[in-house]
Design a protein around this motif. Sequence first.
Motif, PDB file in Angstrom:
ATOM      1  N   UNK A   1       1.087  -1.084   0.056  1.00  0.00           N
ATOM      2  CA  UNK A   1      -0.050  -0.084  -0.106  1.00  0.00           C
ATOM      3  C   UNK A   1       1.063   1.198  -0.132  1.00  0.00           C
ATOM      4  N   UNK A   2       0.445   2.003  -0.717  1.00  0.00           N
ATOM      5  CA  UNK A   2       1.251   3.444  -0.931  1.00  0.00           C
ATOM      6  C   UNK A   2       0.992   4.284   0.554  1.00  0.00           C
ATOM      7  N   UNK A   3       2.012   5.237   0.775  1.00  0.00           N
ATOM      8  CA  UNK A   3       1.972   6.064   1.950  1.00  0.00           C
ATOM      9  C   UNK A   3       0.650   6.768   2.022  1.00  0.00           C
ATOM     10  N   UNK A   4       0.309   7.558   1.161  1.00  0.00           N
ATOM     11  CA  UNK A   4      -0.735   8.372   0.940  1.00  0.00           C
ATOM     12  C   UNK A   4      -2.142   7.512   1.469  1.00  0.00           C
ATOM     13  N   UNK A   5      -2.120   6.381   0.612  1.00  0.00           N
ATOM     14  CA  UNK A   5      -3.511   5.688   0.647  1.00  0.00           C
ATOM     15  C   UNK A   5      -3.400   5.017   2.066  1.00  0.00           C
ATOM     16  N   UNK A   6      -2.384   4.874   2.649  1.00  0.00           N
ATOM     17  CA  UNK A   6      -2.583   4.189   4.084  1.00  0.00           C
ATOM     18  C   UNK A   6      -2.927   5.306   5.142  1.00  0.00           C
ATOM     19  N   UNK A   7      -2.269   6.434   4.864  1.00  0.00           N
ATOM     20  CA  UNK A   7      -2.683   7.447   5.661  1.00  0.00           C
ATOM     21  C   UNK A   7      -4.201   7.929   5.714  1.00  0.00           C
ATOM     22  N   UNK A   8      -4.696   8.007   4.432  1.00  0.00           N
ATOM     23  CA  UNK A   8      -6.184   8.511   4.015  1.00  0.00           C
ATOM     24  C   UNK A   8      -6.871   7.452   4.618  1.00  0.00           C
ATOM     25  N   UNK A   9      -6.495   6.000   4.898  1.00  0.00           N
ATOM     26  CA  UNK A   9      -7.212   5.088   5.258  1.00  0.00           C
ATOM     27  C   UNK A   9      -7.193   4.944   6.808  1.00  0.00           C
ATOM     28  N   UNK A  10      -6.200   4.990   7.322  1.00  0.00           N
ATOM     29  CA  UNK A  10      -5.835   5.026   8.816  1.00  0.00           C
ATOM     30  C   UNK A  10      -6.174   6.123   9.601  1.00  0.00           C
ATOM     31  N   UNK A  11      -5.854   7.380   9.301  1.00  0.00           N
ATOM     32  CA  UNK A  11      -6.095   8.614   9.805  1.00  0.00           C
ATOM     33  C   UNK A  11      -7.482   8.900  10.400  1.00  0.00           C
ATOM     34  N   UNK A  12      -8.607   8.874   9.621  1.00  0.00           N
ATOM     35  CA  UNK A  12      -9.880   8.970  10.146  1.00  0.00           C
ATOM     36  C   UNK A  12     -10.168   7.944  11.058  1.00  0.00           C
ATOM     37  N   UNK A  13     -10.060   6.751  10.757  1.00  0.00           N
ATOM     38  CA  UNK A  13     -10.197   5.700  11.751  1.00  0.00           C
ATOM     39  C   UNK A  13      -9.645   5.651  13.168  1.00  0.00           C
ATOM     40  N   UNK A  14      -8.241   6.058  12.977  1.00  0.00           N
ATOM     41  CA  UNK A  14      -7.577   6.213  14.280  1.00  0.00           C
ATOM     42  C   UNK A  14      -8.028   7.778  15.011  1.00  0.00           C
ATOM     43  N   UNK A  15      -8.334   8.789  14.368  1.00  0.00           N
ATOM     44  CA  UNK A  15      -8.928   9.705  15.159  1.00  0.00           C
ATOM     45  C   UNK A  15     -10.264   9.492  15.876  1.00  0.00           C
ATOM     46  N   UNK A  16     -10.993   8.643  14.957  1.00  0.00           N
ATOM     47  CA  UNK A  16     -12.254   8.150  15.720  1.00  0.00           C
ATOM     48  C   UNK A  16     -12.165   7.556  16.823  1.00  0.00           C
ATOM     49  N   UNK A  17     -11.338   6.523  16.918  1.00  0.00           N
ATOM     50  CA  UNK A  17     -11.140   5.911  17.997  1.00  0.00           C
ATOM     51  C   UNK A  17     -10.316   6.816  19.267  1.00  0.00           C
ATOM     52  N   UNK A  18      -9.472   7.790  18.818  1.00  0.00           N
ATOM     53  CA  UNK A  18      -8.963   8.532  19.687  1.00  0.00           C
ATOM     54  C   UNK A  18     -10.168   9.450  20.390  1.00  0.00           C
ATOM     55  N   UNK A  19     -10.978  10.214  19.426  1.00  0.00           N
ATOM     56  CA  UNK A  19     -11.931  10.989  19.804  1.00  0.00           C
ATOM     57  C   UNK A  19     -12.923  10.217  21.007  1.00  0.00           C
ATOM     58  N   UNK A  20     -13.462   9.184  20.599  1.00  0.00           N
ATOM     59  CA  UNK A  20     -14.183   8.244  21.593  1.00  0.00           C
ATOM     60  C   UNK A  20     -13.483   8.006  22.924  1.00  0.00           C
ATOM     61  N   UNK A  21     -12.278   7.670  22.912  1.00  0.00           N
ATOM     62  CA  UNK A  21     -11.344   7.502  23.814  1.00  0.00           C
ATOM     63  C   UNK A  21     -11.589   8.812  24.865  1.00  0.00           C
ATOM     64  N   UNK A  22     -11.374   9.940  24.307  1.00  0.00           N
ATOM     65  CA  UNK A  22     -10.921  11.144  24.931  1.00  0.00           C
ATOM     66  C   UNK A  22     -12.505  11.513  25.510  1.00  0.00           C
ATOM     67  N   UNK A  23     -13.488  11.328  24.841  1.00  0.00           N
ATOM     68  CA  UNK A  23     -14.870  11.507  25.429  1.00  0.00           C
ATOM     69  C   UNK A  23     -15.005  10.693  26.610  1.00  0.00           C
ATOM     70  N   UNK A  24     -14.757   9.423  26.888  1.00  0.00           N
ATOM     71  CA  UNK A  24     -15.052   8.480  27.563  1.00  0.00           C
ATOM     72  C   UNK A  24     -14.056   8.886  28.710  1.00  0.00           C
ATOM     73  N   UNK A  25     -12.839   9.335  28.657  1.00  0.00           N
ATOM     74  CA  UNK A  25     -11.865   9.504  29.618  1.00  0.00           C
ATOM     75  C   UNK A  25     -12.264  10.666  30.325  1.00  0.00           C
ATOM     76  N   UNK A  26     -12.486  11.893  29.750  1.00  0.00           N
ATOM     77  CA  UNK A  26     -13.226  12.905  30.356  1.00  0.00           C
ATOM     78  C   UNK A  26     -14.132  12.778  31.210  1.00  0.00           C
ATOM     79  N   UNK A  27     -15.102  11.801  30.756  1.00  0.00           N
ATOM     80  CA  UNK A  27     -16.183  11.671  31.857  1.00  0.00           C
ATOM     81  C   UNK A  27     -15.836  10.878  32.856  1.00  0.00           C
ATOM     82  N   UNK A  28     -14.960   9.732  32.831  1.00  0.00           N
ATOM     83  CA  UNK A  28     -14.281   9.099  33.769  1.00  0.00           C
ATOM     84  C   UNK A  28     -13.632   9.979  34.684  1.00  0.00           C
ATOM     85  N   UNK A  29     -12.673  10.582  34.454  1.00  0.00           N
ATOM     86  CA  UNK A  29     -11.874  11.496  35.388  1.00  0.00           C
ATOM     87  C   UNK A  29     -12.700  12.425  36.126  1.00  0.00           C
TER      88      UNK A  29
END
Length: 271
Positions: A1-29
Motif C-alpha cells: 500500500x502506498x503512503x498516502x493511501x495508508x494515511x487516508x485509510x488510517x487517519x480518520x479511523x484512528x482519530x475516531x478511536x482517539x475521539x471516543x477515548x477522549x470523550x470517555x476518559x474525560x467523563x471517567x476522570x
Amino acid sequence: MEFTEALETLLPLVDDIYDRWLLDATQLREGLAQTHPESPITCAKGCGACCHFAVVPATAGEAFVLLARLLAAGDTLDTLHARFHAYAKSYFSACEKWGGLPFTDDRQSLFLKEKLPCPLLVTEGYRTPFGGHCGVFEARPLICDYFHSLDAPSLCAEKKPHASFSRVVERGEAAIEEVRALERGVFGRSALGHLPLLLAALCTREGLALFLEEYELTEEQEAAGENGQHEADFELYTGLLAASGYSLTQDDLHNLIAAQEGLSSQRNGAP
C-alpha cells in the motif's frame, strides 16, 4: 500500500478511536475526581518521568500517523530520521551494558539511570531531573494519555509501583486494542513496541515498506487462530526493530516472555 493511501485509510479511523477515548476518559476522570477527591491525578506539565521509560508502548499505526503529522507540520524526513536514529543508537548502546533489551522491570529500572528522554520531549528550560513537556502533546499516542499516577511523581522516576484509576487504564487499553484490530484489518497484522524505536524504523525505507505491506496470514497461521495472528504480529515487530538497528537475541526472547508473564499478574491497586 502506498503512503498516502495508508494515511487516508488510517487517519480518520484512528482519530475516531482517539475521539471516543477522549470523550470517555474525560467523563471517567471527572466522575472519579468527584467520588475520590482524596486521590487527585498527580501528572502535570513539567514532569517527564514516563518520557524516560525504556518502554512507551504504541502501535506501529499510531507511530505512522504521528510521523505523518510531524511531516505535515514542517519536519523533513531527513531531520526526523537523524533525531530518532540518534535516540535508537543511544538506546541500544545503553542496553549493551546488561546484554539485551529492557523488557523486565529490573532492566527498565536500570534504563532510567541513563536519563535518556524520548526525542519528542522538550527539556529546554527545565532544571529538575526528568523535567520536560511533550513536544507533540495534541498528537500523543494513547499510552501517553491514559498512563497516569495518583502518587508522588518520584515513584515514576524510580520505576516503582504507584496507584492509578483502573477504569481509566482499562478504557485506554481497550482503545489500543481497537487500533490494533484496525491495523490488522487494513494490513493483516499489528505491532506494539517502544514509540521512539517505531518512529526510527518508519523513517527508513525498509521499515516503512514493511509496515505498509498488506500481509496475508499463511495457512498454518490461519489454522492456528489467535496464536497465528500473534506470530504474524511478532514478525512485524521484529522486522521493525531490525529496521531501527537491533536484532532480537534468545536472551531477549526469554526476558520478553518473563515480562509478559509478569504483566499478566500485575494490577495497580486503584478504584
